[in-house]
Design a protein around this motif. Structure first.
Motif, short mmCIF file in Angstrom:
data_model
loop_
_atom_site.label_atom_id
_atom_site.label_comp_id
_atom_site.label_asym_id
_atom_site.label_seq_id
_atom_site.Cartn_x
_atom_site.Cartn_y
_atom_site.Cartn_z
N UNK A 128 49.37 92.57 34.20
CA UNK A 128 50.29 93.50 33.86
C UNK A 128 51.35 93.05 34.50
N UNK A 129 52.63 93.05 34.03
CA UNK A 129 53.68 92.46 34.66
C UNK A 129 55.00 93.52 34.17
N UNK A 130 56.04 93.65 34.77
CA UNK A 130 57.23 94.12 34.63
C UNK A 130 58.40 93.06 34.10
N UNK A 131 59.01 93.28 33.26
CA UNK A 131 60.01 92.53 32.61
C UNK A 131 61.33 93.38 32.61
N UNK A 132 62.47 92.65 32.96
CA UNK A 132 63.90 93.61 32.43
C UNK A 132 63.74 94.11 30.98
N UNK A 133 64.33 95.23 30.78
CA UNK A 133 64.24 95.67 29.49
C UNK A 133 65.67 95.03 28.92
N UNK A 134 65.38 94.66 27.40
CA UNK A 134 66.60 94.08 26.76
C UNK A 134 66.93 94.94 25.71
N UNK A 135 67.81 94.24 24.64
CA UNK A 135 68.28 95.03 23.49
C UNK A 135 67.17 95.12 22.44
N UNK A 136 66.24 94.15 22.24
CA UNK A 136 65.32 94.17 21.22
C UNK A 136 63.83 94.57 21.80
N UNK A 137 62.97 94.80 20.84
CA UNK A 137 61.57 95.23 21.31
C UNK A 137 61.06 93.74 22.06
N UNK A 138 60.15 93.80 22.78
CA UNK A 138 59.61 92.69 23.35
C UNK A 138 58.48 92.11 22.39
N UNK A 139 58.45 90.94 22.19
CA UNK A 139 57.55 90.12 21.43
C UNK A 139 56.48 89.59 22.12
N UNK A 140 55.16 89.43 21.94
CA UNK A 140 54.20 88.76 22.80
C UNK A 140 53.46 87.76 22.01
N UNK A 141 53.44 86.28 22.81
CA UNK A 141 52.82 85.34 22.16
C UNK A 141 52.05 84.57 23.16
N UNK A 142 50.91 84.22 22.70
CA UNK A 142 50.05 83.21 23.75
C UNK A 142 50.53 81.93 23.56
#
Length: 144
Positions: A128-142
């Protein structure tokens, strides 16, 4: 003059190594990251937490107490690998800002070293990680 040359050389090496995301923006490293080897969540799963309720649910899937509230300027990301036959598996998360401010969160599974002794038990690695929020919805990719 030397600091300028050193800075330019560092940027050039980072770009050649693929560290800089498309468009040359600064990579969004995790603000914080947690990992574990066992979780109640035994199937592979990738989730985002954009509010406190989702953040609490993410930690419930990990079977761990919530470490802190979800900061208002951050998004939580959880990756659960599912069952593995032995211990020794790791999971790394990293993020990059793409054009338009969207966050691409890439993750990589790290298997145990071939010559390493590993626990002979079923595990369910997670991160589990925290990332800075941005303008767009985050995308997850292996993979990265």
């Amino acid at each position: 003059m030397r600091p300028l040359i050193a800075a330019l050389l560092t940027l050039a090496l980072a770009a050649c190594a693929g560290v800089l995301p498309p468009g040359g923006s600064t990579p969004a490293a995790p603000l914080e990251q947690w990992q574990g080897a066992t979780a109640p969540q035994s199937a592979p799963l990738q989730l985002l937490a954009e509010n406190e309720e989702e953040w609490q649910s993410l930690w419930a899937l990990a079977g761990s107490p919530v470490t802190r509230p979800l900061p208002p300027d951050a998004v939580g990301v959880g990756v659960f690998l599912g069952e593995r036959a032995t211990g020794g598996y790791g999971l790394l998360l990293r993020g990059q800002r793409l054009s338009g401010g969207a966050l691409l969160v890439e993750w990589r599974e790290e298997p145990p070293a071939k010559d390493a002794a590993a626990m002979q038990m079923i595990t369910q690695p997670w991160a589990i990680a925290l990332f800075p929020a941005g303008e767009g919805k985050p995308l997850l990719r292996p993979g990265y």
